[in-house]
Write a protein that holds these residues in place. Structure first.
Motif, mmCIF file in Angstrom:
data_model
loop_
_atom_site.group_PDB
_atom_site.id
_atom_site.type_symbol
_atom_site.label_atom_id
_atom_site.label_comp_id
_atom_site.label_asym_id
_atom_site.label_seq_id
_atom_site.Cartn_x
_atom_site.Cartn_y
_atom_site.Cartn_z
ATOM 1 N N GLU A 75 -30.902 35.093 59.271
ATOM 2 C CA GLU A 75 -31.575 36.014 60.176
ATOM 3 C C GLU A 75 -31.289 35.621 61.617
ATOM 4 N N THR A 76 -30.966 36.607 62.439
ATOM 5 C CA THR A 76 -30.766 36.375 63.859
ATOM 6 C C THR A 76 -32.130 36.210 64.503
ATOM 7 N N LYS A 77 -32.342 35.078 65.183
ATOM 8 C CA LYS A 77 -33.658 34.751 65.733
ATOM 9 C C LYS A 77 -33.849 35.238 67.172
ATOM 10 N N HIS A 78 -32.759 35.305 67.955
ATOM 11 C CA HIS A 78 -32.896 35.611 69.374
ATOM 12 C C HIS A 78 -31.932 36.722 69.777
ATOM 13 N N GLY A 79 -32.193 37.298 70.920
ATOM 14 C CA GLY A 79 -31.300 38.297 71.477
ATOM 15 C C GLY A 79 -31.641 39.705 71.051
ATOM 16 N N ASP A 80 -30.708 40.625 71.335
ATOM 17 C CA ASP A 80 -30.961 42.029 71.041
ATOM 18 C C ASP A 80 -30.833 42.348 69.549
ATOM 19 N N ARG A 81 -30.311 41.437 68.752
ATOM 20 C CA ARG A 81 -30.200 41.639 67.307
ATOM 21 C C ARG A 81 -31.200 40.793 66.525
ATOM 22 N N ALA A 82 -32.275 40.383 67.168
ATOM 23 C CA ALA A 82 -33.288 39.561 66.513
ATOM 24 C C ALA A 82 -33.898 40.313 65.332
ATOM 25 N N GLN A 84 -32.376 40.930 62.506
ATOM 26 C CA GLN A 84 -31.333 41.430 61.613
ATOM 27 C C GLN A 84 -30.771 40.274 60.791
ATOM 28 N N ARG A 86 -27.518 38.629 58.911
ATOM 29 C CA ARG A 86 -26.055 38.610 58.854
ATOM 30 C C ARG A 86 -25.670 37.944 57.529
#
Length: 139
Positions: A75-82, A84, A86
Protein backbone atom coordinates in the motif's frame (compact mmCIF):
# COMPACT_ATOMS: atom_id res chain seq x y z
CA UNK A 1 8.92 -6.65 58.52
CA UNK A 2 6.73 -4.57 60.69
CA UNK A 3 3.15 -5.27 61.33
CA UNK A 4 0.42 -5.43 63.84
CA UNK A 5 -1.54 -2.35 62.77
CA UNK A 6 -3.71 -1.75 59.73
CA UNK A 7 -2.34 1.09 57.54
CA UNK A 8 -5.84 2.51 57.03
CA UNK A 9 -6.48 5.22 59.63
CA UNK A 10 -9.67 5.33 61.64
CA UNK A 11 -12.74 3.24 61.18
CA UNK A 12 -13.40 -0.19 62.58
CA UNK A 13 -10.78 -2.89 62.12
CA UNK A 14 -11.40 -6.59 62.14
CA UNK A 15 -9.00 -9.53 62.19
CA UNK A 16 -5.22 -9.79 62.24
CA UNK A 17 -3.44 -7.40 59.76
CA UNK A 18 -1.62 -9.10 56.89
CA UNK A 19 0.88 -7.73 54.35
CA UNK A 20 -0.47 -6.80 50.91
CA UNK A 21 1.24 -4.93 48.04
CA UNK A 22 -0.65 -1.81 49.16
CA UNK A 23 0.54 -2.19 52.78
CA UNK A 24 -0.67 -3.86 55.97
CA UNK A 25 -4.44 -4.37 55.98
CA UNK A 26 -6.92 -5.94 58.38
CA UNK A 27 -9.74 -8.16 57.12
CA UNK A 28 -12.09 -5.17 56.77
CA UNK A 29 -9.66 -3.12 54.64
CA UNK A 30 -7.98 -5.96 52.70
CA UNK A 31 -8.24 -5.84 48.89
CA UNK A 32 -11.25 -7.75 47.66
CA UNK A 33 -11.33 -9.89 44.54
CA UNK A 34 -13.35 -8.44 41.73
CA UNK A 35 -16.66 -10.20 41.25
CA UNK A 36 -16.61 -12.51 38.28
CA UNK A 37 -19.17 -11.73 35.63
CA UNK A 38 -20.36 -14.11 33.02
CA UNK A 39 -20.59 -12.43 29.64
CA UNK A 40 -24.04 -12.67 28.18
CA UNK A 41 -24.47 -13.21 24.49
CA UNK A 42 -27.66 -12.21 22.80
CA UNK A 43 -28.44 -13.44 19.33
CA UNK A 44 -30.64 -11.36 17.12
CA UNK A 45 -33.76 -13.08 15.76
CA UNK A 46 -32.47 -12.72 12.19
CA UNK A 47 -29.21 -14.52 13.02
CA UNK A 48 -31.06 -17.26 14.91
CA UNK A 49 -33.42 -17.79 11.97
CA UNK A 50 -30.49 -17.97 9.53
CA UNK A 51 -28.69 -20.50 11.74
CA UNK A 52 -31.82 -22.62 11.94
CA UNK A 53 -32.21 -22.56 8.14
CA UNK A 54 -28.62 -23.75 7.74
CA UNK A 55 -29.02 -26.83 9.92
CA UNK A 56 -29.30 -29.95 7.82
CA UNK A 57 -30.26 -33.48 8.64
CA UNK A 58 -27.44 -35.86 7.84
CA UNK A 59 -23.84 -35.12 6.92
CA UNK A 60 -22.95 -32.07 4.86
CA UNK A 61 -21.16 -32.51 1.61
CA UNK A 62 -18.67 -30.18 -0.05
CA UNK A 63 -19.84 -29.56 -3.60
CA UNK A 64 -17.54 -26.78 -4.77
CA UNK A 65 -14.27 -25.04 -4.00
CA UNK A 66 -13.21 -21.45 -4.46
CA UNK A 67 -9.48 -20.79 -4.60
CA UNK A 68 -8.35 -17.21 -3.94
CA UNK A 69 -4.74 -15.99 -3.89
CA UNK A 70 -4.64 -12.41 -2.61
CA UNK A 71 -1.35 -11.69 -4.37
CA UNK A 72 1.62 -9.66 -3.19
CA UNK A 73 1.02 -5.96 -2.89
CA UNK A 74 2.17 -2.92 -0.99
CA UNK A 75 0.00 0.00 0.00
CA UNK A 76 1.22 3.48 -0.87
CA UNK A 77 1.38 5.39 2.43
CA UNK A 78 2.17 8.95 1.30
CA UNK A 79 1.59 11.31 -1.57
CA UNK A 80 -1.23 11.69 -4.05
CA UNK A 81 -1.56 7.89 -4.43
CA UNK A 82 -1.92 7.17 -0.71
CA UNK A 83 -4.18 4.21 0.01
CA UNK A 84 -3.65 2.58 -3.39
CA UNK A 85 -2.11 -0.89 -3.60
CA UNK A 86 0.74 -1.60 -5.99
CA UNK A 87 0.79 -5.30 -6.84
CA UNK A 88 4.00 -7.21 -7.56
CA UNK A 89 2.00 -10.42 -7.88
CA UNK A 90 -1.58 -9.96 -9.04
CA UNK A 91 -4.41 -11.52 -7.00
CA UNK A 92 -6.11 -14.46 -8.70
CA UNK A 93 -9.12 -16.71 -8.19
CA UNK A 94 -10.54 -19.94 -9.60
CA UNK A 95 -13.80 -21.84 -8.98
CA UNK A 96 -14.11 -25.62 -9.16
CA UNK A 97 -17.30 -27.69 -9.03
CA UNK A 98 -16.62 -31.01 -7.32
CA UNK A 99 -19.97 -32.44 -8.40
CA UNK A 100 -19.43 -32.22 -12.18
CA UNK A 101 -15.67 -31.53 -12.35
CA UNK A 102 -15.98 -28.15 -14.10
CA UNK A 103 -13.21 -25.59 -13.47
CA UNK A 104 -13.31 -21.91 -14.29
CA UNK A 105 -10.42 -20.13 -15.89
CA UNK A 106 -8.07 -18.35 -13.50
CA UNK A 107 -9.18 -14.75 -13.03
CA UNK A 108 -6.52 -12.13 -12.21
CA UNK A 109 -6.75 -8.56 -10.96
CA UNK A 110 -8.61 -7.14 -7.96
CA UNK A 111 -11.54 -5.64 -9.89
CA UNK A 112 -12.06 -8.71 -12.08
CA UNK A 113 -11.96 -10.99 -9.03
CA UNK A 114 -14.54 -8.89 -7.21
CA UNK A 115 -16.95 -9.20 -10.15
CA UNK A 116 -16.16 -12.94 -10.47
CA UNK A 117 -16.84 -13.67 -6.80
CA UNK A 118 -20.16 -11.83 -6.88
CA UNK A 119 -21.76 -14.21 -9.35
CA UNK A 120 -19.76 -17.41 -10.04
CA UNK A 121 -21.45 -19.76 -7.57
CA UNK A 122 -25.00 -18.86 -8.58
CA UNK A 123 -24.12 -18.80 -12.29
CA UNK A 124 -22.58 -22.26 -12.25
CA UNK A 125 -25.28 -23.70 -9.97
CA UNK A 126 -27.87 -22.74 -12.62
CA UNK A 127 -25.92 -24.51 -15.38
CA UNK A 128 -24.40 -27.47 -13.48
CA UNK A 129 -25.59 -30.84 -14.82
CA UNK A 130 -24.91 -32.54 -11.47
CA UNK A 131 -26.78 -29.98 -9.33
CA UNK A 132 -29.83 -31.36 -7.51
CA UNK A 133 -33.12 -29.86 -8.58
CA UNK A 134 -34.42 -29.57 -5.01
CA UNK A 135 -33.04 -29.56 -1.49
CA UNK A 136 -30.57 -27.60 0.53
CA UNK A 137 -27.27 -26.48 -0.95
CA UNK A 138 -24.01 -26.07 0.99
CA UNK A 139 -23.07 -22.43 1.37
Amino acid sequence: MTGGLCDVPGGSHDGQPRPYPCGWRCTTHAPQARPTTTPTTTISPAVAAAAQRQTHSGPRQVTSALFVDCGDGRETKHGDRAGQIRYTGQPRARYECLACGWQSETITGPTAIRRFLDHIRAAHKAACPAAPSEGAQAA
